[in-house]
Design an enzyme around this catalytic site. Structure first.
Site, short mmCIF file in Angstrom:
data_model
loop_
_atom_site.label_atom_id
_atom_site.label_comp_id
_atom_site.label_asym_id
_atom_site.label_seq_id
_atom_site.Cartn_x
_atom_site.Cartn_y
_atom_site.Cartn_z
N ARG A 235 0.85 -1.19 0.00
CA ARG A 235 0.00 0.00 0.00
C ARG A 235 0.89 1.24 0.00
O ARG A 235 1.90 1.30 0.71
CB ARG A 235 -0.93 0.02 1.22
N GLU A 264 -2.61 7.57 -5.00
CA GLU A 264 -2.92 6.96 -6.30
C GLU A 264 -4.39 7.05 -6.69
O GLU A 264 -4.72 6.96 -7.88
CB GLU A 264 -2.48 5.50 -6.32
N HIS A 296 -0.28 -0.30 -9.65
CA HIS A 296 -1.00 -1.19 -8.74
C HIS A 296 -1.45 -2.46 -9.47
O HIS A 296 -2.62 -2.84 -9.45
CB HIS A 296 -2.20 -0.48 -8.13
#
Length: 338
Positions: A235, A264, A296
């Site tokens: 994360r 993000e 991601h």
């Protein structure tokens, strides 16, 4: 019952449609837009919805969903730091997640990032496309015999550690509890500062919680070796990105591989190629030649996404049948006024 799925990627849609096909009384409609305050009204009339990891389920979004008749949210991820669980409980919403999926998808991608920045793969590929076959600036180093620091040794951290063991690395670990499988591979558990100071490669595999926010802050970054490699596939909020940029400007670190970024949301999974990027920190980060940022995608394998989709379908069918499983974060024990 029709389930409305937000933030569905093109590769993901056929898997979702196939998983729901043939289920009695259940069907799914996929949307490529992400759940935000602006898009939440679209869910009106849908008792159950499904969301992606970058959905924003803050208090206002949850209240809009509840006011529109939504009673169940099935998130297609393990992490749930994007959901205000207290407000969900207040509203009487059922919130479910995917408690686990292929740990190899993320662990293998973390190693791909580590190898790419260590061996300058992106720079080399860009050069050869221009028929520039020089080796200047492309020298890497062996990971064999060096020290890896694994922060978070759950299922993904364990899978990462097994690969490191295969490379012949010295294994250091940090976690709230030791993983016997990692210890059996020869991992030595140490305090965070010792791990950061000794590791040639640091990889993050811990969840984002209040206690782990900016786990790697300015002080932690200063503790690391000047020529260390840092990888984050967990994360974005685990790293203080502004502090990281500051250290990179000082010429520190051999390489940094980031599959996640703390700001993000609203960027990742979207095409921003024709827009001006107003995030100065991200823009600066992308200027460093030894930094690799991906969007991601560590979890994004056919195996892992299939498992995520299957678990999401089970979460919805369990909700419809009134069953509670380990995937339920907030059970609908009460119905509050909306």
């Amino acid at each position: 019952m029709e389930i409305l799925a937000f933030g569905v990627q093109a590769d993901e849609e056929p898997l979702i449609e196939a998983a729901f096909r043939g289920l009695p009384d259940l069907r799914c409609r996929c949307l490529d837009v992400f759940l935000t305050e602006d898009t939440a009204p679209i869910a009106a009339g849908h008792e159950a919805i499904s969301t992606s990891v970058n959905a924003d389920l803050n208090a206002r979004v949850l209240r809009t969903l509840a006011a529109g008749g939504t009673r169940m949210v099935a998130q297609r991820s393990t992490g749930f730091n994007n959901i205000d669980l207290d407000v969900a409980e207040e509203l009487g919403l059922t919130i479910a997640r995917v408690s686990s999926y292929s740990p190899y998808s993320v662990a293998e991608f973390a190693w791909a990032l580590a190898m790419a920045v260590n061996r300058r793969i992106v720079r080399a590929a860009a050069r050869t496309r221009d028929f520039d076959f020089r080796l200047d600036g492309l020298m890497g180093r062996d990971f064999h015999g060096r020290t890896v620091g694994v922060m978070g040794t759950g299922k993904i951290g364990e899978a990462f550690t097994r690969i490191a063991h295969g490379f012949g690395m010295r294994l250091l670990g940090w976690d709230v509890a030791e993983n016997p499988a990692c210890a059996a591979l020869g991992m030595r558990y140490v305090e965070k500062d010792e791990l950061l100071a000794e590791a040639d490669l640091v990889s993050l595999h811990v969840p984002l919680l209040p206690a782990t926010h900016h786990l790697v802050d300015a002080g932690a970054l200063r503790t690391m070796k000047d020529d260390a490699v840092l990888v984050n596939s967990s994360r974005g909020g685990l790293i203080d990105t502004e502090a990281l940029v500051g250290e990179l400007r000082r010429g520190r670190f051999r390489g940094v591989g980031l599959d996640v970024y703390e700001a993000e949301a609203g960027l990742f999974f979207l095409d921003k190629s024709l827009e001006a990027i107003t995030d100065d920190t991200l823009a600066r980060l992308l200027t460093f030649p030894h930094v690799l940022v991906s969007s991601h995608q560590a979890y994004y394998t056919h195996d892992a996404v299939s498992q995520i989709v299957d678990a999401t379908v089970r979460n919805v069918t369990d909700y419809a049948a009134g069953r509670r499983t380990e995937n339920v974060l907030v059970p609908a024990t009460a119905r509050a006024s909306h």
